[in-house]
Write an enzyme that holds these catalytic residues in place. Structure first.
Site, mmCIF file in Angstrom:
data_model
loop_
_atom_site.group_PDB
_atom_site.id
_atom_site.type_symbol
_atom_site.label_atom_id
_atom_site.label_comp_id
_atom_site.label_asym_id
_atom_site.label_seq_id
_atom_site.Cartn_x
_atom_site.Cartn_y
_atom_site.Cartn_z
ATOM 1 N N ASP A 84 11.856 13.201 -4.098
ATOM 2 C CA ASP A 84 11.306 12.057 -4.836
ATOM 3 C C ASP A 84 9.927 11.788 -4.248
ATOM 4 O O ASP A 84 9.805 11.419 -3.066
ATOM 5 C CB ASP A 84 12.224 10.837 -4.665
ATOM 6 C CG ASP A 84 11.760 9.658 -5.504
ATOM 7 O OD1 ASP A 84 10.555 9.583 -5.842
ATOM 8 O OD2 ASP A 84 12.611 8.803 -5.826
ATOM 9 N N SER A 134 -4.928 12.511 -16.427
ATOM 10 C CA SER A 134 -4.691 12.589 -17.878
ATOM 11 C C SER A 134 -5.919 12.041 -18.597
ATOM 12 O O SER A 134 -6.656 11.213 -18.030
ATOM 13 C CB SER A 134 -3.473 11.735 -18.246
ATOM 14 O OG SER A 134 -3.423 11.499 -19.641
ATOM 15 N N TYR A 182 0.488 3.749 -17.355
ATOM 16 C CA TYR A 182 0.232 5.190 -17.210
ATOM 17 C C TYR A 182 -1.272 5.436 -17.097
ATOM 18 O O TYR A 182 -1.735 6.184 -16.226
ATOM 19 C CB TYR A 182 0.816 5.910 -18.431
ATOM 20 C CG TYR A 182 0.695 7.409 -18.419
ATOM 21 C CD1 TYR A 182 1.621 8.205 -17.740
ATOM 22 C CD2 TYR A 182 -0.328 8.065 -19.112
ATOM 23 C CE1 TYR A 182 1.525 9.594 -17.749
ATOM 24 C CE2 TYR A 182 -0.434 9.444 -19.127
ATOM 25 C CZ TYR A 182 0.498 10.198 -18.444
ATOM 26 O OH TYR A 182 0.403 11.584 -18.454
ATOM 27 N N LYS A 190 -3.221 6.974 -13.844
ATOM 28 C CA LYS A 190 -3.998 8.215 -13.911
ATOM 29 C C LYS A 190 -5.453 7.971 -13.492
ATOM 30 O O LYS A 190 -6.076 8.843 -12.872
ATOM 31 C CB LYS A 190 -3.915 8.810 -15.317
ATOM 32 C CG LYS A 190 -2.514 9.294 -15.699
ATOM 33 C CD LYS A 190 -1.954 10.298 -14.711
ATOM 34 C CE LYS A 190 -0.756 11.064 -15.237
ATOM 35 N NZ LYS A 190 -0.196 12.011 -14.257
HETATM 36 N N1 LIG Z 1 2.189 17.144 -21.219
HETATM 37 C C1 LIG Z 1 1.039 16.528 -21.430
HETATM 38 O O1 LIG Z 1 0.538 16.503 -22.551
HETATM 39 C C2 LIG Z 1 0.323 15.845 -20.300
HETATM 40 C C3 LIG Z 1 -0.969 15.346 -20.547
HETATM 41 C C4 LIG Z 1 -1.650 14.717 -19.498
HETATM 42 C C5 LIG Z 1 -1.070 14.627 -18.255
HETATM 43 N N2 LIG Z 1 0.198 15.112 -18.058
HETATM 44 C C6 LIG Z 1 0.752 14.991 -16.713
HETATM 45 O O2 LIG Z 1 1.213 16.237 -16.294
HETATM 46 C C7 LIG Z 1 2.280 16.097 -15.362
HETATM 47 C C8 LIG Z 1 3.465 16.929 -15.804
HETATM 48 O O3 LIG Z 1 3.917 16.406 -17.052
HETATM 49 P P1 LIG Z 1 4.813 17.242 -18.081
HETATM 50 O O4 LIG Z 1 4.225 17.020 -19.407
HETATM 51 O O5 LIG Z 1 5.047 18.613 -17.579
HETATM 52 O O6 LIG Z 1 6.148 16.356 -18.031
HETATM 53 P P2 LIG Z 1 7.666 16.746 -17.708
HETATM 54 O O7 LIG Z 1 8.434 15.502 -17.964
HETATM 55 O O8 LIG Z 1 8.042 17.996 -18.405
HETATM 56 O O9 LIG Z 1 7.620 17.051 -16.135
HETATM 57 C C9 LIG Z 1 7.411 16.051 -15.177
HETATM 58 C C10 LIG Z 1 8.326 16.324 -14.001
HETATM 59 O O10 LIG Z 1 8.081 15.317 -12.987
HETATM 60 C C11 LIG Z 1 9.332 15.017 -12.405
HETATM 61 N N3 LIG Z 1 9.325 13.699 -11.764
HETATM 62 C C12 LIG Z 1 9.253 12.481 -12.348
HETATM 63 N N4 LIG Z 1 9.342 11.517 -11.429
HETATM 64 C C13 LIG Z 1 9.462 12.132 -10.207
HETATM 65 C C14 LIG Z 1 9.591 11.681 -8.873
HETATM 66 N N5 LIG Z 1 9.647 10.376 -8.574
HETATM 67 N N6 LIG Z 1 9.672 12.603 -7.883
HETATM 68 C C15 LIG Z 1 9.631 13.944 -8.173
HETATM 69 N N7 LIG Z 1 9.540 14.425 -9.427
HETATM 70 C C16 LIG Z 1 9.450 13.538 -10.431
HETATM 71 C C17 LIG Z 1 10.311 15.048 -13.582
HETATM 72 O O11 LIG Z 1 11.659 15.183 -13.130
HETATM 73 C C18 LIG Z 1 9.812 16.245 -14.368
HETATM 74 O O12 LIG Z 1 10.485 17.441 -14.008
HETATM 75 C C19 LIG Z 1 2.559 14.588 -15.307
HETATM 76 O O13 LIG Z 1 1.900 14.018 -14.211
HETATM 77 C C20 LIG Z 1 1.959 14.091 -16.609
HETATM 78 O O14 LIG Z 1 1.629 12.722 -16.546
HETATM 79 C C21 LIG Z 1 0.895 15.725 -19.046
#
Ligand SMILES: NC(=O)c1ccc[n+]([C@@H]2O[C@H](COP(=O)([O-])OP(=O)(O)OC[C@H]3O[C@@H](n4cnc5c(N)ncnc54)[C@H](O)[C@@H]3O)[C@@H](O)[C@H]2O)c1
Length: 252
Positions: free
Chosen positions: A59, A142, A155, A159
């Site tokens: 975590d 983001s 959020y 970010k």
């Molecule tokens: N997918 C997008 O379009 C997008 C765009 C901008 C930014 N992001 C950022 O990219 C990153 C990955 O996002 P994603 O889209 O792959 O989402 P996702 O939900 O597929 O993956 C995020 C992972 O983070 C883990 N997580 C959450 N809280 C946690 C904690 N307290 N400790 C450890 N792990 C934890 C979750 O279990 C999950 O496996 C994030 O930071 C997200 O904000 C994603």
């Protein structure tokens, strides 16, 4: 095939979406990878599909767990070169709807998680003395940090905090003479479980949704290519900045 050969990379939130794609690409380009996540079953599955990868349940809000994860990484692979602070989550609700606990949860996972990651990893990261390169920290922000999206105030704030933290960490490393670079990336929409959940939950008339529809979604591999570049020596002149990867969403 060898753009990060010999490096050891630790990727938080690596059980899913962007983090899993980062882990796969960094490993394919020669790195040893450690994946951490709250989702243990999924994390083990991803690690089992990558040669030599290690999964650790973690975590990112917990400082003691961070110390354990960094220690286990160094014990297993002998060094730590790349940290990808990728774990994240999103909760919807405009500034009038979002309750304080929900606001704090997002700040804790993303801003505090990123802070604890940098703080715990830097003392153990490659600083140029035991290899041809120094280390690289990549913090996942983001486009939400750069524009107003009414449905996700916490959020967006988290970010933006990550981008500011990134600059401070980069300057600190230079002041200390550490060969550790620190950069943020700011993705627009990419196709992951988080984005799919967001598109299901957002009201159909939300402006954020319109922009996703206008600019389309990238693939996790598109973001992984940017992470690979920042992890590699190819980006050795880049530190303290954020790189936007959004198919033009924030430019017009
Ligand atoms: N997918 C997008 O379009 C997008 C765009 C901008 C930014 N992001 C950022 O990219 C990153 C990955 O996002 P994603 O889209 O792959 O989402 P996702 O939900 O597929 O993956 C995020 C992972 O983070 C883990 N997580 C959450 N809280 C946690 C904690 N307290 N400790 C450890 N792990 C934890 C979750 O279990 C999950 O496996 C994030 O930071 C997200 O904000 C994603």
């Amino acid at each position: 095939m060898n753009r990060v050969s010999g490096k050891v990379a630790l990727i938080t939130g690596g059980a899913s979406g962007l983090g899993a794609a980062d882990a796969r690409l960094l490993a394919a380009e020669g790195a040893k990878v450690v994946i951490t996540d709250l989702q243990a079953d999924l994390g083990r599955e991803v690690a089992a599909s990558i040669p030599d990868a290690l999964f650790l349940e973690h975590d990112v809000r917990d400082e003691a767990q961070w110390q354990g994860v960094v220690a286990q990484t160094v014990a297993r692979f002998g060094r730590l070169d790349v940290l990808v602070n990728n774990a994240g989550l999103v909760r919807f609700g405009n500034v009038e709807e979002c309750d304080l606990d929900t606001f704090r949860l997002q700040m804790q996972v993303m801003v505090e998680g990123c802070f604890l990651g940098c703080k715990s990893a830097i003392p153990h990261m490659t600083k140029g003395a035991n290899g041809p390169w120094g280390g690289s920290i990549i913090n996942v922000a983001s486009v939400a940090a750069l524009k107003g999206i009414s449905a996700i105030p916490a959020y967006s704030a988290a970010k933006a905090g990550i981008i500011a933290l990134t600059r401070s960490v980069a300057v600190h490393c230079q002041e200390q003479g550490y060969a550790i670079r620190c950069n943020a990336i700011a993705p627009g929409a990419h196709d992951t479980p988080m984005t799919r959940q967001a598109l299901d939950q957002l009201p159909q008339d939300n402006a954020g949704l319109d922009q996703v529809q206008a600019h389309g979604q990238g693939r996790p591999e598109d973001v992984a290519n940017l992470v690979l570049f920042l992890a590699s020596e190819e980006s050795r002149q880049i530190t303290g900045t954020h790189i936007v990867i959004d198919n033009g969403e924030t430019v017009g």
